[in-house]
Design a protein around this motif. Structure first.
Motif, PDB file in Angstrom:
ATOM      1  N   VAL A  13       1.459  -3.117  -3.336  1.00 43.90           N
ATOM      2  CA  VAL A  13       1.748  -1.738  -2.968  1.00 43.90           C
ATOM      3  C   VAL A  13       2.969  -1.281  -3.750  1.00 43.90           C
ATOM      4  CG1 VAL A  13       2.169  -0.175  -1.053  1.00 43.90           C
ATOM      5  CG2 VAL A  13       0.848  -2.240  -0.673  1.00 43.90           C
ATOM      6  N   PRO A  14       2.773  -0.592  -4.903  1.00 48.08           N
ATOM      7  CA  PRO A  14       3.914  -0.186  -5.722  1.00 48.08           C
ATOM      8  C   PRO A  14       4.738   0.939  -5.101  1.00 48.08           C
ATOM      9  CG  PRO A  14       1.870   0.603  -6.683  1.00 48.08           C
ATOM     10  CD  PRO A  14       1.504  -0.254  -5.516  1.00 48.08           C
ATOM     11  N   SER A  15       4.111   1.815  -4.345  1.00 43.27           N
ATOM     12  CA  SER A  15       4.872   2.900  -3.719  1.00 43.27           C
ATOM     13  C   SER A  15       4.126   3.419  -2.504  1.00 43.27           C
ATOM     14  CB  SER A  15       5.103   4.054  -4.703  1.00 43.27           C
ATOM     15  OG  SER A  15       3.920   4.813  -4.857  1.00 43.27           O
ATOM     16  N   ARG A  16       4.846   4.148  -1.683  1.00 43.69           N
ATOM     17  CA  ARG A  16       4.282   4.719  -0.469  1.00 43.69           C
ATOM     18  C   ARG A  16       3.158   5.714  -0.804  1.00 43.69           C
ATOM     19  NH1 ARG A  16       7.509   5.346   3.848  1.00 43.69           N
ATOM     20  NH2 ARG A  16       6.308   6.087   5.562  1.00 43.69           N
ATOM     21  N   ASP A  17       3.247   6.423  -1.935  1.00 40.48           N
ATOM     22  CA  ASP A  17       2.272   7.436  -2.313  1.00 40.48           C
ATOM     23  C   ASP A  17       1.045   6.850  -3.001  1.00 40.48           C
ATOM     24  OD1 ASP A  17       3.965   9.387  -1.307  1.00 40.48           O
ATOM     25  OD2 ASP A  17       5.005   9.593  -3.219  1.00 40.48           O
ATOM     26  N   ALA A  18       1.068   5.574  -3.327  1.00 43.81           N
ATOM     27  CA  ALA A  18      -0.032   4.971  -4.067  1.00 43.81           C
ATOM     28  C   ALA A  18      -0.744   3.897  -3.254  1.00 43.81           C
ATOM     29  CB  ALA A  18       0.491   4.371  -5.368  1.00 43.81           C
ATOM     30  N   LEU A  19      -0.776   4.039  -1.955  1.00 44.37           N
ATOM     31  CA  LEU A  19      -1.443   3.059  -1.101  1.00 44.37           C
ATOM     32  C   LEU A  19      -2.946   3.267  -1.185  1.00 44.37           C
ATOM     33  CD1 LEU A  19      -1.258   0.826   1.009  1.00 44.37           C
ATOM     34  CD2 LEU A  19      -1.118   2.599   2.753  1.00 44.37           C
ATOM     35  N   PHE A  20      -3.674   2.268  -1.661  1.00 44.75           N
ATOM     36  CA  PHE A  20      -5.125   2.320  -1.764  1.00 44.75           C
ATOM     37  C   PHE A  20      -5.693   1.252  -0.849  1.00 44.75           C
ATOM     38  CE2 PHE A  20      -9.042   0.632  -3.628  1.00 44.75           C
ATOM     39  CZ  PHE A  20      -9.839   1.757  -3.518  1.00 44.75           C
ATOM     40  N   VAL A  21      -6.554   1.671   0.083  1.00 45.50           N
ATOM     41  CA  VAL A  21      -7.148   0.735   1.028  1.00 45.50           C
ATOM     42  C   VAL A  21      -8.652   0.706   0.783  1.00 45.50           C
ATOM     43  CG1 VAL A  21      -7.466   0.185   3.466  1.00 45.50           C
ATOM     44  CG2 VAL A  21      -5.364   1.294   2.708  1.00 45.50           C
ATOM     45  N   PRO A  22      -9.175  -0.418   0.249  1.00 45.34           N
ATOM     46  CA  PRO A  22     -10.614  -0.509  -0.007  1.00 45.34           C
ATOM     47  C   PRO A  22     -11.419  -0.504   1.291  1.00 45.34           C
ATOM     48  CG  PRO A  22      -9.439  -2.428  -0.891  1.00 45.34           C
ATOM     49  CD  PRO A  22      -8.458  -1.602  -0.148  1.00 45.34           C
ATOM     50  N   THR A  23     -12.654  -0.063   1.211  1.00 45.83           N
ATOM     51  CA  THR A  23     -13.542  -0.033   2.370  1.00 45.83           C
ATOM     52  C   THR A  23     -13.733  -1.442   2.917  1.00 45.83           C
ATOM     53  OG1 THR A  23     -14.706   1.826   1.404  1.00 45.83           O
ATOM     54  CG2 THR A  23     -15.839   0.640   3.146  1.00 45.83           C
ATOM     55  N   ASP A  68      -9.548  -2.317   5.874  1.00 47.58           N
ATOM     56  CA  ASP A  68      -8.570  -1.586   6.668  1.00 47.58           C
ATOM     57  C   ASP A  68      -8.566  -1.902   8.166  1.00 47.58           C
ATOM     58  OD1 ASP A  68     -11.036  -0.451   6.882  1.00 47.58           O
ATOM     59  OD2 ASP A  68     -10.334   1.606   6.785  1.00 47.58           O
ATOM     60  N   THR A  69      -8.342  -3.163   8.512  1.00 54.32           N
ATOM     61  CA  THR A  69      -8.102  -3.464   9.921  1.00 54.32           C
ATOM     62  C   THR A  69      -6.675  -3.031  10.241  1.00 54.32           C
ATOM     63  OG1 THR A  69      -7.248  -5.684   9.504  1.00 54.32           O
ATOM     64  CG2 THR A  69      -9.641  -5.481   9.838  1.00 54.32           C
ATOM     65  N   GLN A  70      -6.394  -2.750  11.490  1.00 56.29           N
ATOM     66  CA  GLN A  70      -5.064  -2.268  11.872  1.00 56.29           C
ATOM     67  C   GLN A  70      -3.979  -3.278  11.508  1.00 56.29           C
ATOM     68  OE1 GLN A  70      -4.528   0.883  13.114  1.00 56.29           O
ATOM     69  NE2 GLN A  70      -2.411   0.413  12.685  1.00 56.29           N
ATOM     70  N   THR A  71      -4.256  -4.553  11.663  1.00 53.58           N
ATOM     71  CA  THR A  71      -3.270  -5.589  11.338  1.00 53.58           C
ATOM     72  C   THR A  71      -2.932  -5.569   9.853  1.00 53.58           C
ATOM     73  OG1 THR A  71      -4.208  -6.941  13.097  1.00 53.58           O
ATOM     74  CG2 THR A  71      -2.784  -8.056  11.518  1.00 53.58           C
ATOM     75  N   LYS A  72      -3.949  -5.470   9.009  1.00 48.69           N
ATOM     76  CA  LYS A  72      -3.719  -5.466   7.564  1.00 48.69           C
ATOM     77  C   LYS A  72      -2.994  -4.189   7.125  1.00 48.69           C
ATOM     78  CE  LYS A  72      -7.527  -8.481   6.220  1.00 48.69           C
ATOM     79  NZ  LYS A  72      -8.761  -8.574   5.464  1.00 48.69           N
TER      80      LYS A  72
END
Length: 81
Positions: free
Chosen positions: A4-14, A17-21
């Motif tokens: 995660v390089p920055s807060r604006d570049a968060l990419f979560v693949p399908t 995205d569990t809440q813990t992750k």
């Protein structure tokens, strides 16, 4: 481990995205506070707001209108008398 390089570049693949992750990735963001604001507080809707309904206009019925204007109609030669 998520990169995660920055807060604006968060990419979560399908499927990832569990809440813990998501919480774990958010805790690694620069600034440390995790996700302080909800998505809706940052991203605004592009839809225009719904138009305001027109003001309700009260209209009198035809017999009442004609009774009120009978004298004017008689002067103009309208109506039967």
């Amino acid at each position: 481990k998520a990169q995660v390089p920055s807060r604006d570049a968060l990419f979560v693949p399908t499927g990832w995205d569990t809440q813990t992750k998501v919480d774990q990735a958010a805790s690694q963001l620069p600034g440390g506070g995790g996700l302080d604001r909800s998505f809706e507080s940052i991203v605004i809707s592009l839809e225009p707001p719904p138009p305001t309904p027109p003001a309700v206009e009260e209209c009198e019925d035809m017999p009442t209108f004609l009774r009120r204007h009978a004298a004017i109609l008689q002067k103009l030669g309208g109506g039967s008398g």
